[in-house]
Design an enzyme around this catalytic site. Structure first.
Site, PDB file in Angstrom:
ATOM      1  N   CYS A  53       0.899  -1.262  -0.033  1.00 43.08           N
ATOM      2  CA  CYS A  53      -0.052  -0.076   0.046  1.00 43.08           C
ATOM      3  C   CYS A  53       0.788   1.313  -0.045  1.00 43.08           C
ATOM      4  O   CYS A  53       2.090   1.058  -0.323  1.00 43.08           O
ATOM      5  CB  CYS A  53      -1.070  -0.105   1.125  1.00 43.08           C
ATOM      6  SG  CYS A  53      -0.196   0.046   2.808  1.00 43.08           S
ATOM      7  N   SER A  80      -1.927  -2.616   3.875  1.00 41.11           N
ATOM      8  CA  SER A  80      -1.160  -3.887   3.566  1.00 41.11           C
ATOM      9  C   SER A  80      -0.801  -4.677   4.821  1.00 41.11           C
ATOM     10  O   SER A  80      -0.649  -5.839   4.812  1.00 41.11           O
ATOM     11  CB  SER A  80      -0.032  -3.578   2.655  1.00 41.11           C
ATOM     12  OG  SER A  80       0.999  -2.612   3.431  1.00 41.11           O
ATOM     13  N   ASP A 101      -8.161   4.018   1.034  1.00 36.98           N
ATOM     14  CA  ASP A 101      -7.201   4.318   2.001  1.00 36.98           C
ATOM     15  C   ASP A 101      -7.940   4.759   3.235  1.00 36.98           C
ATOM     16  O   ASP A 101      -8.911   5.786   2.925  1.00 36.98           O
ATOM     17  CB  ASP A 101      -6.314   5.527   1.722  1.00 36.98           C
ATOM     18  CG  ASP A 101      -5.224   5.982   2.464  1.00 36.98           C
ATOM     19  OD1 ASP A 101      -5.325   5.478   3.831  1.00 36.98           O
ATOM     20  OD2 ASP A 101      -4.460   6.633   1.975  1.00 36.98           O
TER      21      ASP A 101
HETATM   22  P1  4NP Z   1      -1.771   2.771   4.254  1.00 40.33           P
HETATM   23  O1  4NP Z   1      -2.663   4.110   4.536  1.00 40.33           O
HETATM   24  O2  4NP Z   1      -1.247   3.066   2.660  1.00 40.33           O
HETATM   25  O3  4NP Z   1      -2.962   2.102   3.948  1.00 40.33           O
HETATM   26  O4  4NP Z   1      -0.815   2.249   4.819  1.00 40.33           O
HETATM   27  C1  4NP Z   1      -1.747   5.506   4.710  1.00 40.33           C
HETATM   28  C2  4NP Z   1      -0.936   5.307   5.900  1.00 40.33           C
HETATM   29  C3  4NP Z   1      -0.189   6.715   6.027  1.00 40.33           C
HETATM   30  C4  4NP Z   1      -0.611   7.741   4.919  1.00 40.33           C
HETATM   31  C5  4NP Z   1      -1.331   7.635   3.977  1.00 40.33           C
HETATM   32  C6  4NP Z   1      -2.127   6.568   3.666  1.00 40.33           C
HETATM   33  N1  4NP Z   1       0.207   8.882   5.201  1.00 40.33           N
HETATM   34  O5  4NP Z   1      -0.060   9.885   4.475  1.00 40.33           O
HETATM   35  O6  4NP Z   1       0.989   9.236   6.266  1.00 40.33           O
END
Ligand code: 4NP
Length: 153
Positions: free
Chosen positions: A7, A14, A121
């Site tokens: 991810c 993920s 997300d």
């Molecule tokens: P993930 O979610 O891709 O499912 O782990 C996210 C975690 C952190 C961030 C974005 C999406 N971020 O911008 O920090």
């Protein structure tokens, strides 16, 4: 078989897919290496998001031991299947692939359930978003187990 989930941050989607598949691999006594990574490096070394840990724990899935890492080109040499959560992850992982054989390892994790469908997300959303991600990845990982067992993966 070696399976990697990817991810963006490797702290929400993920790691959940990773923890769910590890649990089901153990339950089914299968011999599969399971791991996860993020295309971004924002959260390297961190445990999964506390909301994702709690959502999974409520359904008997432990994610607390996982630590975030960044996807790297050498992962193509280790993993036979690379399942990404959304089309941005797909684009990023494919941009690192060097050969057609590497590109062929990569697909959207929900593709076999609903072609083109993404795992949203949940990071900036609410609890319902985390529960929805759990339902989607629970179904996707069960599907992977079925394919592992009938030899079609
Ligand atoms: P993930 O979610 O891709 O499912 O782990 C996210 C975690 C952190 C961030 C974005 C999406 N971020 O911008 O920090």
């Amino acid at each position: 078989m070696q399976i990697l989930f990817v991810c963006l941050g490797n702290i929400c989607r993920s790691p959940l897919a990773d923890g769910l598949l590890r649990k089901k691999v153990t339950e089914n006594k299968l011999d599969v290496l399971v791991d996860s990574a993020g295309t971004a490096g924002y959260h390297i070394g961190e445990a999964p998001d506390s909301r994702m840990i709690a959502t999974a724990k409520a359904r008997n899935t432990d994610l607390s031991f996982l630590r975030a890492r960044q996807f790297k080109a050498s992962d193509f040499g280790i993993f036979e299947r690379i399942y990404v959560m959304d089309t941005a992850n797909l684009k990023n992982v494919l941009s690192i692939a060097k050969t057609e054989a590497e590109r062929a390892k990569v697909s959207l994790v929900l593709d076999s359930i609903e072609p083109g469908m993404e795992v949203p997300d949940p990071y900036y959303g609410n609890q319902a978003g985390f529960d929805h991600v759990y339902d989607l990845l629970d179904e996707a990982t069960t599907h992977i187990i079925l394919k592992l067992k009938d030899g079609t993966l």
